[in-house]
Design a protein around this motif. Sequence first.
Motif: not given
Length: 73
Positions: A13-19
């Motif tokens: 979720l954190a990676e998706r949020f960053e993208r």
Amino acid sequence: MNTSDPLAQLQALAERFERLAEQHHRVLDEIRSLRHGQEQLVAERAALLNKNEQARSRVEAMITRLKSLEHNA
């Protein structure tokens, strides 16, 4: 993604949020650029309309003078 691993879920979720945040910033920059370009085009159009009006007025004045010279000749 392993759905039973909360840490992995959080990381994903954190990676998706960053993208998504990066994409959001790119879109905002593009919008800013497009608006700036639009403002420039609107200003350019106004300047061209003004020049066109000035040219039309000069041509009309020349025609009036020519007609006046023609009538006086």
